[in-house]
Design an enzyme around this catalytic site. Structure first.
Site, mmCIF file in Angstrom:
data_model
loop_
_atom_site.group_PDB
_atom_site.id
_atom_site.type_symbol
_atom_site.label_atom_id
_atom_site.label_comp_id
_atom_site.label_asym_id
_atom_site.label_seq_id
_atom_site.Cartn_x
_atom_site.Cartn_y
_atom_site.Cartn_z
ATOM 1 N N GLU A 252 -1.610 2.449 -4.373
ATOM 2 C CA GLU A 252 -1.256 2.426 -2.954
ATOM 3 C C GLU A 252 -0.025 3.310 -2.827
ATOM 4 O O GLU A 252 1.075 2.935 -3.220
ATOM 5 C CB GLU A 252 -0.987 0.987 -2.511
ATOM 6 N N CYS A 286 5.558 1.825 3.868
ATOM 7 C CA CYS A 286 4.619 2.932 3.676
ATOM 8 C C CYS A 286 3.655 3.075 4.840
ATOM 9 O O CYS A 286 2.989 4.109 4.969
ATOM 10 C CB CYS A 286 3.850 2.751 2.364
#
Length: 479
Positions: A252, A286
Site C-alpha cells: 500500500e 496516503c
C-alpha cells in the site's frame, strides 16, 4: 505520559514471548522535540530469531480451529477497546495527532480485529466437478506461512491491526517491524496480545532502524509474505529484495488523491468532505486530498467556505484540549510542506487563509491556496501536510484528465448531485478507492488498496483475508 495502566508502555522488542530491553535509540515526542523513551535497535541475528520463533509457533497456531483463533482475536479486540484511552495517549505522544483522532484510530484499528475474527469462521474452499469419473477435486484454503509486516508512522495502531488481524485469522504468524518514529503503539498491542492468550512466537515485534531488519526479512526464505505500507520508492525496493524468494506481497504505497467538486455539488457537503479528507491527521495520510479540483461555477464560493473552516482550526500539541492539528512527524516533513507552499506562491498561487503564529516546534500552518496550477510541486508529489491547493477547471473531461494524470491511483473523491455523472466519473477515475459525496473511504468491511504506482493487493473486507491464504487443488482419485 500518564496512563491508567503503565505496563502498556514497553521500551523493548518482543521475540518469541521474551521482551528484549535495550536503550539503543531514542524515540522523540514530536510536540516537544524531547525524548519520550528508548528502544532496542534490533540486529540481523535478532530478526532471524524472530523469524524462527514465528516458524515454530506456526505449527501450533495453524492447527487451532478457526473458532479458536476467532475467540483469541475477539479477546484481543476487547482489550483494545477497554484500554482505548491509554492506547490513544501513547499514540498521540509518539505520533502527534490530537487525542480525539488518536482514540478514533484505536477504535478503527480494533474494528479490523473484530471483522477478521468473524471472517476466520468463513474461510471456505469449494468442490470442483471432475472431468474424470471416480475423482473429486477440492480447492482448499491454507495459510501462506510466516509473514513480515512493515508499517508506517502515520497510523501506528491501525496499520498493524489491518495487516495482522487477517493474517492471524488465516493461521499465519507474524514478524512486525513498526516505524522507528512510533514503536510504542505496536508494543502496546503486543502486551495486549499476550493478555488475550495469543501464544508466544505468533506475534514478534522488532524495533529499530529499518535497513538491517528489512533486508533480513526480505532475504529469508522462511518468510512467505511481506505486507508494507509506505512510499512507492521503498515499496519498489522491497519488491526487488523479495523477488529472489518469490514472496507473496501486499504493498500500500503513495498517492496523490484528486478531490473533484462539480458545479452541481452540495457546497456545504463538499467543504465538509474536503476538511475530513485533507486535514485528518494534519494531512499526513496516503488517501488525503492532495489536489482539489473545483469547477468554475462553484469555485469562488467553495474556496471562501473552505478558508473559513481552515482558519478555524487550532494548531498545537495533540494532548492539549481543543487542538485539531497536531505537530508534524519531524523536521523533514516541515521542510517539505514549506517547500510546496513556497513553490506554489512563487508560481502564482495565493493564500486564501490567514497566516498564523505557530507554537515553537514541528508545526505547519494549515493553508488553502487558490490559483493552483499543474506546474506546481504538489501536482506530482504528495505534500503530506495541511496544505489544500485548489485548481479551477471547466469541463468534466478536463477534470478527469487532471485527476488521472499521475502515476498514482490510491484514492479519488468527487462531489456531484447528477447520478448519471456519478457512475460515469466513478468508473473513469483510476483509483482503487473512490468516494462519491464522502471524504472517508476506509472501513474494515471494505477492501482498501491502490492501482498503478500505489501498490498491490487489498486490505480489509472479504478480500483482505485472501492476501494471507494460498489455494491448494487437492485431486482425490480412486473413488
Amino acid at each position: 505520559m500518564k496512563l491508567q495502566d503503565m505496563s502498556l508502555f514497553r521500551q523493548a522488542a518482543l521475540i518469541d514471548g521474551a521482551w528484549i530491553e535495550r536503550a539503543d535509540m531514542d524515540v522523540t515526542d514530536p510536540a516537544t522535540g524531547d525524548a519520550m523513551g528508548t528502544m532496542p535497535d534490533c540486529t540481523a541475528a535478532e530478526t532471524k530469531a524472530a523469524i524462527a520463533a514465528a516458524a515454530t509457533a506456526m505449527e501450533e497456531w495453524r492447527a487451532l480451529t478457526h473458532l479458536q483463533r476467532a475467540d483469541l482475536l475477539m479477546a484481543w479486540h476487547d482489550l483494545m477497546v477497554t484500554h482505548a484511552d491509554d492506547l490513544a495517549r501513547i499514540l498521540t505522544t509518539e505520533q502527534g495527532k490530537p487525542l480525539a483522532e488518536a482514540k478514533g484510530e484505536i477504535l478503527y484499528g480494533a474494528s479490523f480485529v473484530r471483522w477478521f475474527a468473524e471472517e476466520a469462521r468463513r474461510i471456505n474452499g469449494h468442490i470442483i466437478p471432475s472431468p474424470i469419473a471416480g475423482k473429486k477435486i477440492f480447492a482448499m484454503k491454507e495459510p501462506v506461512g510466516v509473514c513480515a509486516i512493515i508499517t508506517p508512522w502515520n497510523f501506528p495502531n491501525a496499520m498493524i491491526t489491518r495487516k495482522v488481524a487477517p493474517g492471524l485469522a488465516a493461521g499465519c504468524t507474524m514478524v512486525i517491524k513498526p516505524s522507528d518514529f512510533t514503536p510504542y503503539s505496536a508494543l502496546a498491542l503486543g502486551v495486549l496480545a499476550e493478555r488475550a492468550g495469543i501464544p508466544k512466537g505468533v506475534l514478534n515485534i522488532l524495533t529499530g532502524r529499518p535497513e538491517v531488519i528489512g533486508e533480513t526479512l526480505t532475504a529469508s526464505p522462511v518468510v512467505r509474505k511481506l505486507s508494507f505500507t509506505g512510499s512507492t520508492r521503498v515499496g519498489a525496493l522491497l519488491a526487488g529484495q523479495c523477488a529472489p524468494t518469490l514472496k507473496k506481497m501486499s504493498l500500500e504505497l503513495g498517492g496523490n488523491a484528486p478531490f473533484i467538486v462539480f458545479d452541481d455539488a452540495d457546497l456545504d457537503a463538499a467543504v465538509e468532505g474536503a476538511m475530513a479528507s485533507k486535514f485528518r491527521n494534519g494531512g499526513q495520510t496516503c488517501v488525503c486530498a492532495n489536489r482539489i479540483l473545483v469547477q468554475s461555477g462553484i469555485h469562488d464560493a467553495f474556496v471562501a467556505a473552505l478558508a473559513v473552516k481552515v482558519d478555524a482550526l487550532t494548531v498545537g500539541p495533540g494532548t492539549q484540549e481543543g487542538v485539531t492539528i497536531g505537530p508534524m512527524i519531524n523536521a523533514a516533513a516541515i521542510a517539505k510542506i514549506a517547500a510546496h507552499v513556497d513553490d506554489a506562491l512563487a508560481k502564482g498561487a495565493a493564500r486564501a487563509t490567514a497566516e498564523r503564529d505557530l507554537p515553537a516546534g514541528q508545526y505547519a500552518d494549515p493553508v488553502v491556496l487558490s490559483g493552483a496550477t499543474l506546474d506546481m510541486q504538489f501536482a506530482s508529489e504528495e505534500t503530506f501536510g495541511p496544505v489544500a491547493p485548489v485548481i479551477k477547471f471547466e469541463t468534466e473531461d478536463e477534470a478527469l484528465l487532471i485527476a488521472n494524470g499521475t502515476p498514482f491511483g490510491l484514492a479519488a473523491y468527487f462531489y456531484t448531485s447528477d447520478m448519471t455523472r456519478a457512475f460515469r466519473v466513478g468508473e473513469a477515475l483510476e483509483a482503487g478507492l473512490v468516494g462519491l459525496n464522502t471524504g472517508v473511504v476506509s472501513h474494515a468491511e471494505a477492501p482498501f488498496g491502490g492501482v498503478k504506482s500505489s501498490g498491490l493487493g487489498r486490505e480489509g473486507g472479504q478480500e483482505g483475508i485472501e492476501e494471507y491464504l494460498e489455494t491448494k487443488a487437492f485431486h482425490f482419485g480412486g473413488l
